[in-house]
Write a protein that holds these residues in place. Structure first.
Motif, PDB file in Angstrom:
ATOM      1  N   UNK A 117       0.789  -1.214   0.000  1.00 31.80           N
ATOM      2  CA  UNK A 117       0.000   0.000   0.000  1.00 31.80           C
ATOM      3  C   UNK A 117       0.827   1.273   0.000  1.00 31.80           C
ATOM      4  N   UNK A 118       2.119   1.153   0.320  1.00 34.41           N
ATOM      5  CA  UNK A 118       2.995   2.322   0.309  1.00 34.41           C
ATOM      6  C   UNK A 118       4.116   2.160  -0.690  1.00 34.41           C
ATOM      7  N   UNK A 119       4.800   1.022  -0.642  1.00 36.58           N
ATOM      8  CA  UNK A 119       5.826   0.704  -1.639  1.00 36.58           C
ATOM      9  C   UNK A 119       5.157  -0.084  -2.756  1.00 36.58           C
ATOM     10  N   UNK A 120       5.186   0.443  -3.949  1.00 38.28           N
ATOM     11  CA  UNK A 120       4.522  -0.208  -5.083  1.00 38.28           C
ATOM     12  C   UNK A 120       5.177  -1.551  -5.387  1.00 38.28           C
ATOM     13  N   UNK A 121       4.358  -2.546  -5.625  1.00 39.56           N
ATOM     14  CA  UNK A 121       4.860  -3.875  -5.920  1.00 39.56           C
ATOM     15  C   UNK A 121       5.544  -3.958  -7.274  1.00 39.56           C
ATOM     16  N   UNK A 122       6.534  -4.849  -7.366  1.00 36.29           N
ATOM     17  CA  UNK A 122       7.205  -5.100  -8.631  1.00 36.29           C
ATOM     18  C   UNK A 122       8.077  -3.966  -9.114  1.00 36.29           C
ATOM     19  N   UNK A 123       8.493  -3.072  -8.213  1.00 34.54           N
ATOM     20  CA  UNK A 123       9.314  -1.935  -8.617  1.00 34.54           C
ATOM     21  C   UNK A 123      10.790  -2.222  -8.362  1.00 34.54           C
ATOM     22  N   UNK A 124      11.621  -1.534  -9.112  1.00 29.36           N
ATOM     23  CA  UNK A 124      13.073  -1.640  -8.972  1.00 29.36           C
ATOM     24  C   UNK A 124      13.631  -0.225  -8.881  1.00 29.36           C
ATOM     25  N   UNK A 125      14.465   0.010  -7.871  1.00 26.65           N
ATOM     26  CA  UNK A 125      15.118   1.312  -7.749  1.00 26.65           C
ATOM     27  C   UNK A 125      16.624   1.126  -7.892  1.00 26.65           C
ATOM     28  N   UNK A 146       8.556   5.631  -1.566  1.00 28.49           N
ATOM     29  CA  UNK A 146       7.198   6.086  -1.861  1.00 28.49           C
ATOM     30  C   UNK A 146       7.042   6.552  -3.301  1.00 28.49           C
ATOM     31  N   UNK A 147       8.044   7.290  -3.804  1.00 27.96           N
ATOM     32  CA  UNK A 147       7.895   7.921  -5.117  1.00 27.96           C
ATOM     33  C   UNK A 147       8.892   7.450  -6.166  1.00 27.96           C
ATOM     34  N   UNK A 148       9.857   6.628  -5.775  1.00 28.79           N
ATOM     35  CA  UNK A 148      10.874   6.188  -6.727  1.00 28.79           C
ATOM     36  C   UNK A 148      11.896   7.256  -7.050  1.00 28.79           C
TER      37      UNK A 148
END
Length: 512
Positions: A318-326, A363-365
């Motif tokens: 709900x806060x960290x978007x799933x499936x994201x890569x930073x 939160x925002x990448x």
């Protein structure tokens, strides 16, 4: 632009406005970047961690502050490089030092650990597993921000004879609950031990209790099954294609799954930030009994990528978007600033904090340019900025150690890079592009335009770092057999006190 900045600020404020989120930091021991399926391990034996990454954020450019356990852990909890917080030695140049049970020093009272500050916001805090910031009582977790502790101040080395060397104690809070090998068995022949299961159950019990009490909680879950001597419980033994090391990884992955599932079942997953990482790179010198560092050079004890780049995942539904890569250059020291940011606690302003809050990234990448410093003992060995890494010193380990079978870069010898002498490159640093060359194999030639332009970026960062550096008093210089775990607090109740020898304080010997 101002409108966008205000919107981001309001969103971040909303994240922490009602009640501070719970935090679970899972720190593995000697686990390599390439040990997880999501990081490319061919065995694909980490389904829970892979799922965690699919539901959260993968941070593939994340670093420890040191290629060895104790300094790395001290840096994470203080937000400060070991050269600042004192977790280094000046006994010899550029030597890795840690906290064996005969070490005199430990985490200084002058250092502020973020769990100490979380107490101000009403957090319940617990460490489960290895501490490794000093084994004398004044250095224990309950003196430095933790309400509860189940685990050990040292590695699970042994068994010892309790005559020349005492077996390592396991603590429940301020008193020992027994010793490794005698009360908490580890079968050195088979690798069987129930320790990871104990650590999982301790986590489950603490989370249940904290949720029931309604208070925010911080759990520091730091099992050490992937540190030699390796161990796994009977259920997981001989289940991995990778041998005993893989068995240990599979059981730790199972533990991660249990904890994440429990947070979901209790309805607090959306209120909990969970971080998974490792204290340093895989122990490549152990060969098939150690971890995999993927495409990176060498491993634990070295300041090459394999020694300090860590497998890191952030999970916060709900806060960290799933499936994201930073691809943010991150540091374990960032969790200090991130934890305080989440708890709305101001950072100490009387010292330099080397970390930064990762909340905008989570939160925002958002990605921020910043350097990564690679220290070995008292020496800055290398610096990364953007995709470039400059080595100011190189050293794997001495030729004498190498000839006697200790090799920190097995099968990865690179001429003039993996050196067995300490080589000073400060007049002309070795430069690599980690995007094109993650294995640090192909030097960028000094006379090229690329080298010149990259060093124009890096050298001012190094100069400023040295100019402003105030070193902490070294804590890892002296050893004394009298401070070993002969008579830990609570030994009287268990009839396990051992005679304490006379003090014989000497300079510690650090070969690496």
């Amino acid at each position: 632009m101002k409108c966008i900045e205000v919107t981001i600020w309001l969103f971040l404020a909303a994240v922490v406005s009602a009640k501070p989120p719970n935090m679970v930091f899972m720190l593995m021991d000697d686990m390599g970047w390439g040990d997880l399926g999501v990081y490319g391990n061919a065995a694909k034996e980490t389904p829970n961690l892979d799922k965690m990454a699919a539901e959260g954020m993968l941070l593939p450019s994340f670093y420890s502050a040191n290629p060895l356990c104790s300094p790395s852990r001290a840096a994470m909890l203080t937000g400060r490089l070991p050269i600042r917080n004192g977790f280094y030695s000046t006994n010899a140049h550029a030597r890795n030092a840690y906290t064996p049970q005969n070490i005199v020093g430990g985490i200084p009272d002058s250092e502020i650990l973020f769990p100490e500050l979380l107490l101000q916001a009403g957090y319940a805090t617990k460490i489960i597993g290895k501490w490794h910031l000093g084994q004398q009582p004044q250095y224990h977790p309950l003196k430095h921000g933790f309400h509860e502790w189940f685990g050990s101040p040292n590695c699970h080395f042994g068994p010892y004879n309790d005559v020349t060397t005492p077996n390592i104690p396991v603590y429940r809070n301020a008193s020992m609950a027994g010793r490794y090998y005698t009360d908490f068995p580890i079968n050195r022949s088979t690798g069987e031990s129930n320790l990871t299961q104990l650590y999982i159950q301790e986590a489950v019990d603490f989370i249940h209790k904290s949720v029931g009490a309604g208070s925010p909680f911080f759990l520091y879950w730091t099992p050490d099954a992937t540190h030699d001597p390796l161990y796994a419980s009977k259920t997981f033994l001989r289940t991995s294609s990778r041998g005993l090391y893989g068995d240990a990884v599979r059981e730790l992955d199972y533990g991660v799954g249990v904890i994440l599932k429990l947070l979901t079942q209790l309805g607090v997953a959306s209120d909990t930030l969970v971080i998974f990482s490792s204290d340093n790179g895989g122990a490549t010198y152990a060969k098939e009994m150690g971890g995999s560092n993927g495409p990176f050079l060498c491993g634990k004890e070295t300041t090459f990528e394999g020694g300090m780049r860590e497998p890191t995942i952030a999970w916060w539904p709900g806060t960290v978007a799933g499936g994201t890569v930073s691809h943010q250059l991150g540091s374990m020291m960032d969790w200090f600033s991130t934890a305080l940011d989440l708890a709305e606690i101001k950072e100490p302003d009387d010292r330099i904090i080397d970390g930064m809050s990762l909340l905008p990234i989570l939160v925002n990448g958002t990605v921020t340019d910043r350097p990564v410093f690679y220290y070995r003992g008292d020496e800055l060995m290398a610096v990364r900025y953007q995709m470039y890494k400059a080595h100011y010193w190189t050293w794997t380990n001495s030729i004498d150690e190498f000839n006697h079978g200790t090799d920190f870069c097995p099968g990865e010898e690179i001429a003039n890079v993996t050196t067995h002498d300490q080589v000073n490159h400060t007049s002309q640093p070795l430069l690599f592009h980690l995007g094109r060359d993650p294995g640090e194999k192909y030097l960028i030639k000094p006379k090229t335009a690329e080298y010149i332009e990259a060093m124009k970026l890096i050298q001012p960062i190094v100069d400023e770092h040295h100019k402003t550096l105030v070193k902490g008093a070294p804590q890892l210089n002296y050893c004394d057999p009298a401070v070993m775990n002969w008579a830990p607090p609570g030994c009287e109740d268990l009839d396990q006190c051992l005679p304490v020898p006379h003090h014989d304080q000497t300079l510690c010997y650090w070969p690496h």
